[in-house]
Design an enzyme around this catalytic site. Sequence first.
Site: not given
Length: 213
Positions: A87, A126, A160
């Site tokens: 990362r 979503r 979510r």
Amino acid sequence: MNIILLGPPGAGKGTQARHLVDTRGMLQLSTGDMLRDAKSSGTEMGKKVAAIMDAGKLVTDEIVIGLIEEKLSAESGAGFIFDGFPRTLAQADALSALLAKLGQSLHTVIEMRVDDDALVKRITGRFTCGDCGEVYHDETKPTAEDGKCDNCGSTNMVRRADDNEDSLRTRLMEYYKKTSPLIGYYYAKGDLRPVNGLADITEVQKSIEAILG
Ligand SMILES: [Zn+2]
């Protein structure tokens, strides 16, 4: 063949990694999974990880690299897919040193390119069926009947919490600050191959297949 999937959160790295696991028998190395596995493994390293995580602290690069070394040394399979690691530039250097030490190499870095606004649209629309897991989208794949799963008829639709726009924009900024310098880093090494992460999932699969040969 070891590869890195590079791209912002929501670009579909996990989906593509799973496809490569299924079709090529490659092994997926995701930092989150590795830390969870280590924590429950009960090994020396696992106890160290558990102590740090239980204290709410961040696991150091050194430990993550140590876990990766264990994985790379133990199993070979058809190669590894690094998903969500490295990362930072420091992690990229550490990974490169580790691979050299183990006599292994990096085949390709696949950059999943996405347009931010399109990504935000895709992610925030979503939702999934809490009962059968079917995935829907407000614009591209709505349910036939409002709030009712086409597949199983359930009305238990789940969104979510981290799929909201603010949280996603924050994660994107984090990616640009810390991780996107890796694009230049791997480009300079000649390892970088971009694909259009916003294309249809099977289109992205095909592009990746073409790159891996
Ligand atoms: Zn359902």
